[in-house]
Design a protein around this motif. Structure first.
Motif, mmCIF file in Angstrom:
data_model
loop_
_atom_site.group_PDB
_atom_site.id
_atom_site.type_symbol
_atom_site.label_atom_id
_atom_site.label_comp_id
_atom_site.label_asym_id
_atom_site.label_seq_id
_atom_site.Cartn_x
_atom_site.Cartn_y
_atom_site.Cartn_z
ATOM 1 N N ARG A 48 -31.126 -22.383 62.282
ATOM 2 C CA ARG A 48 -31.353 -23.786 61.594
ATOM 3 C C ARG A 48 -32.828 -24.068 62.205
ATOM 4 N NH1 ARG A 48 -26.338 -25.067 63.986
ATOM 5 N NH2 ARG A 48 -27.403 -26.136 65.661
ATOM 6 N N THR A 49 -33.106 -23.667 63.448
ATOM 7 C CA THR A 49 -34.475 -23.766 63.707
ATOM 8 C C THR A 49 -35.706 -23.005 63.064
ATOM 9 O OG1 THR A 49 -33.640 -24.055 66.040
ATOM 10 C CG2 THR A 49 -36.082 -23.824 65.733
ATOM 11 N N ALA A 50 -35.092 -21.790 62.603
ATOM 12 C CA ALA A 50 -36.127 -20.910 61.608
ATOM 13 C C ALA A 50 -36.384 -21.626 60.584
ATOM 14 C CB ALA A 50 -35.514 -19.616 61.639
ATOM 15 N N ARG A 51 -35.427 -22.559 59.848
ATOM 16 C CA ARG A 51 -35.813 -22.896 58.579
ATOM 17 C C ARG A 51 -36.886 -24.020 58.634
ATOM 18 N NH1 ARG A 51 -29.659 -24.095 56.839
ATOM 19 N NH2 ARG A 51 -28.771 -22.149 56.319
ATOM 20 N N LEU A 52 -36.865 -24.642 59.839
ATOM 21 C CA LEU A 52 -38.167 -25.422 59.899
ATOM 22 C C LEU A 52 -39.404 -25.113 59.979
ATOM 23 C CD1 LEU A 52 -36.477 -27.825 62.793
ATOM 24 C CD2 LEU A 52 -36.378 -28.256 60.449
ATOM 25 N N GLY A 53 -39.481 -23.664 60.132
ATOM 26 C CA GLY A 53 -40.882 -23.109 60.030
ATOM 27 C C GLY A 53 -41.758 -23.401 61.465
ATOM 28 N N PRO A 54 -43.012 -23.678 61.200
ATOM 29 C CA PRO A 54 -43.974 -24.023 62.124
ATOM 30 C C PRO A 54 -43.854 -25.824 62.275
ATOM 31 C CG PRO A 54 -45.150 -23.928 60.161
ATOM 32 C CD PRO A 54 -43.722 -23.681 59.736
ATOM 33 N N LEU A 55 -42.962 -26.562 61.663
ATOM 34 C CA LEU A 55 -42.783 -27.984 61.949
ATOM 35 C C LEU A 55 -42.761 -28.370 63.393
ATOM 36 C CD1 LEU A 55 -43.285 -30.791 60.524
ATOM 37 C CD2 LEU A 55 -40.640 -30.627 60.127
ATOM 38 N N PRO A 56 -41.696 -27.579 64.286
ATOM 39 C CA PRO A 56 -41.724 -28.260 65.629
ATOM 40 C C PRO A 56 -43.047 -27.978 66.301
ATOM 41 C CG PRO A 56 -39.669 -26.715 65.139
ATOM 42 C CD PRO A 56 -40.701 -26.823 63.748
ATOM 43 N N TRP A 57 -44.015 -27.085 66.100
ATOM 44 C CA TRP A 57 -45.194 -27.061 66.726
ATOM 45 C C TRP A 57 -46.027 -28.087 66.438
ATOM 46 C CZ3 TRP A 57 -43.964 -23.894 70.664
ATOM 47 C CH2 TRP A 57 -42.823 -22.985 70.591
ATOM 48 N N ILE A 58 -46.234 -28.145 64.992
ATOM 49 C CA ILE A 58 -47.274 -28.822 64.470
ATOM 50 C C ILE A 58 -46.857 -30.434 64.406
ATOM 51 C CG2 ILE A 58 -48.360 -27.086 63.100
ATOM 52 C CD1 ILE A 58 -47.414 -28.577 60.754
ATOM 53 N N GLY A 59 -45.546 -30.622 64.453
ATOM 54 C CA GLY A 59 -45.070 -32.133 64.474
ATOM 55 C C GLY A 59 -45.566 -33.130 65.107
ATOM 56 N N PRO A 60 -45.788 -32.807 66.559
ATOM 57 C CA PRO A 60 -46.323 -33.844 67.656
ATOM 58 C C PRO A 60 -47.660 -33.943 67.047
ATOM 59 C CG PRO A 60 -45.128 -32.229 68.921
ATOM 60 C CD PRO A 60 -45.118 -31.762 67.392
ATOM 61 N N ALA A 61 -48.385 -33.125 66.664
ATOM 62 C CA ALA A 61 -49.982 -33.353 66.469
ATOM 63 C C ALA A 61 -49.986 -34.023 65.167
ATOM 64 C CB ALA A 61 -50.936 -32.049 66.037
ATOM 65 N N VAL A 62 -49.199 -34.035 64.041
ATOM 66 C CA VAL A 62 -48.894 -34.656 62.869
ATOM 67 C C VAL A 62 -48.658 -36.007 63.253
ATOM 68 C CG1 VAL A 62 -47.970 -35.206 60.788
ATOM 69 C CG2 VAL A 62 -48.721 -32.799 61.332
ATOM 70 N N LEU A 63 -47.750 -36.436 64.183
ATOM 71 C CA LEU A 63 -47.291 -37.662 64.308
ATOM 72 C C LEU A 63 -48.340 -38.358 65.115
ATOM 73 C CD1 LEU A 63 -45.105 -39.773 64.784
ATOM 74 C CD2 LEU A 63 -44.402 -38.708 66.805
ATOM 75 N N LEU A 64 -49.161 -37.826 66.019
ATOM 76 C CA LEU A 64 -50.389 -38.451 66.641
ATOM 77 C C LEU A 64 -51.208 -38.565 65.699
ATOM 78 C CD1 LEU A 64 -51.452 -39.022 69.483
ATOM 79 C CD2 LEU A 64 -52.549 -36.808 69.238
ATOM 80 N N ILE A 65 -51.767 -37.851 64.874
ATOM 81 C CA ILE A 65 -52.659 -38.199 63.582
ATOM 82 C C ILE A 65 -52.249 -39.366 62.909
ATOM 83 C CG2 ILE A 65 -53.702 -37.518 61.674
ATOM 84 C CD1 ILE A 65 -53.800 -34.707 62.856
ATOM 85 N N VAL A 66 -50.863 -39.427 62.595
ATOM 86 C CA VAL A 66 -50.420 -40.875 61.899
ATOM 87 C C VAL A 66 -50.488 -41.901 62.792
ATOM 88 C CG1 VAL A 66 -48.407 -41.588 60.926
ATOM 89 C CG2 VAL A 66 -48.815 -39.311 60.439
ATOM 90 N N LEU A 67 -50.095 -42.212 63.790
ATOM 91 C CA LEU A 67 -50.127 -43.232 64.808
ATOM 92 C C LEU A 67 -51.685 -43.538 65.210
ATOM 93 C CD1 LEU A 67 -47.162 -42.391 67.082
ATOM 94 C CD2 LEU A 67 -47.229 -44.053 65.107
ATOM 95 N N VAL A 68 -52.595 -42.633 65.403
ATOM 96 C CA VAL A 68 -53.745 -43.058 66.090
ATOM 97 C C VAL A 68 -54.962 -42.982 64.932
ATOM 98 C CG1 VAL A 68 -55.698 -42.319 67.571
ATOM 99 C CG2 VAL A 68 -53.406 -41.821 68.300
ATOM 100 N N VAL A 69 -54.633 -42.357 63.780
ATOM 101 C CA VAL A 69 -55.816 -42.427 62.530
ATOM 102 C C VAL A 69 -55.351 -43.288 61.476
ATOM 103 C CG1 VAL A 69 -57.319 -41.005 61.076
ATOM 104 C CG2 VAL A 69 -56.735 -40.202 63.504
#
Length: 309
Positions: free
Chosen positions: A22-43
């Motif tokens: 199940r984790t493998a299906r997410l691909g790189p999302l668990p790794w880049i997710g926090p960065a994307v969330l930070l960009i959404v909230l801050v920018v």
């Protein structure tokens, strides 16, 4: 048993697939997710709120009174000081960025050479970068003070001026001093960026050019500068954005006065906040659009992502 065969058998047995699949299906999302969330909230979220606010009618106490449509933009473009502020912003940006890049290139070339005390001079260059820009601006403001400033006292003792001068009260003298401070605080980052680029230039290329009879100046023009281009472009783009949006230097020294005579678009936006928050937001949108347009045009002209043939 492989993971591909384990998942169907688990479903047939009424069990969930292994957690690893199940984790493998997410691909790189668990790794880049926090960065994307930070960009959404801050920018992205502040940009959305800024654009939304520019279409509202807001009282001076901060209460929303309904939609204003494009009225705030019409009001902004009818401001008598806007044209002068835009001209000041262009002149301010070109002068500060141009001087910063030229001085930084010279300093980087100097620090790339070996001389006694080089390590300490490199450390000393960090000081304007380590200190707060606003603190530096206020320090220069005190130095230029009309009644108790060090500069007036020194010049008067040397007989260079007859009486104290209001250096920051006159736009003709305030602009050069603010540009000097802006260059002063911009030099460290740009110099170290260019120095890093210089240190990637292979020494063998200069030796080969010397063997072929090229002078030091020809070697610098044809080898060093072309190889320094990526670092130069990085420093130039970041300086364009920072200087165009510069607020602490101008606000700390003159607050854009008198009468917006020393204001850029960023300072003018803050001045509008005192009378109309929505109009200030409209100025923010215009300022943001100008920065994006400026950077895109520059990258297109400089062919940022194209390699030299």
């Amino acid at each position: 048993m492989s993971l591909k065969s384990a998942a169907p058998q688990a479903r047939r047995a009424g069990r969930r697939p292994p957690a690893r699949s199940r984790t493998a299906r997410l691909g790189p999302l668990p790794w880049i997710g926090p960065a994307v969330l930070l960009i959404v909230l801050v920018v992205l979220w502040p940009v959305y709120e800024m654009i939304r606010t520019s279409f509202l009618r807001i009282s001076t106490s901060g209460f929303v009174r309904g939609s204003a449509g494009l009225d705030k933009y019409r009001k902004l473009f009818d401001e008598p000081d806007l044209g002068r502020v835009l001209v000041h912003t262009v002149g301010w940006t070109l002068a500060v960025v141009g001087l910063t890049m030229l001085l930084s290139l010279a300093l980087a070339q100097l620090f790339d050479q070996r001389f006694p005390g080089r390590r300490f001079t490199r450390w000393a260059l960090i000081a304007p970068w380590a200190a707060s820009v606003l603190m530096t601006s206020i320090g220069f403001k005190w130095m230029l003070n009309q009644t108790s400033g060090v500069l007036n006292t020194l010049l008067a003792d040397l007989g260079l001026i007859d009486g104290p001068r209001d250096w920051l009260g006159d736009p003709g003298t305030a602009w050069p001093w603010m540009m000097l401070v802006a260059v002063f605080v911009s030099l460290p980052f740009t110099t170290y960026t260019l120095l890093a680029g210089l240190q990637t230039v292979p020494a063998e290329l200069h030796e080969a050019a010397r063997v072929d009879g090229a002078t030091a100046f020809q070697s610098y023009l044809r080898i060093t500068l072309p190889l320094l281009r990526p670092a130069f472009l990085v420093g130039l783009v970041i300086n364009l954005i920072n200087v165009f949006n510069s607020f602490p230097v101008i606000w700390g020294m003159t607050q854009g006065g008198p009468n917006s005579d020393t204001a850029t678009t960023t300072v003018f936006m803050y001045q509008l906040k005192n009378t109309d928050i929505a109009e200030s937001a409209a100025m923010s949108v215009v300022n943001f659009a100008l920065v994006v347009l400026m950077v895109l045009l520059f990258l297109r002209v400089s062919r940022w992502n194209q390699e030299e043939n």
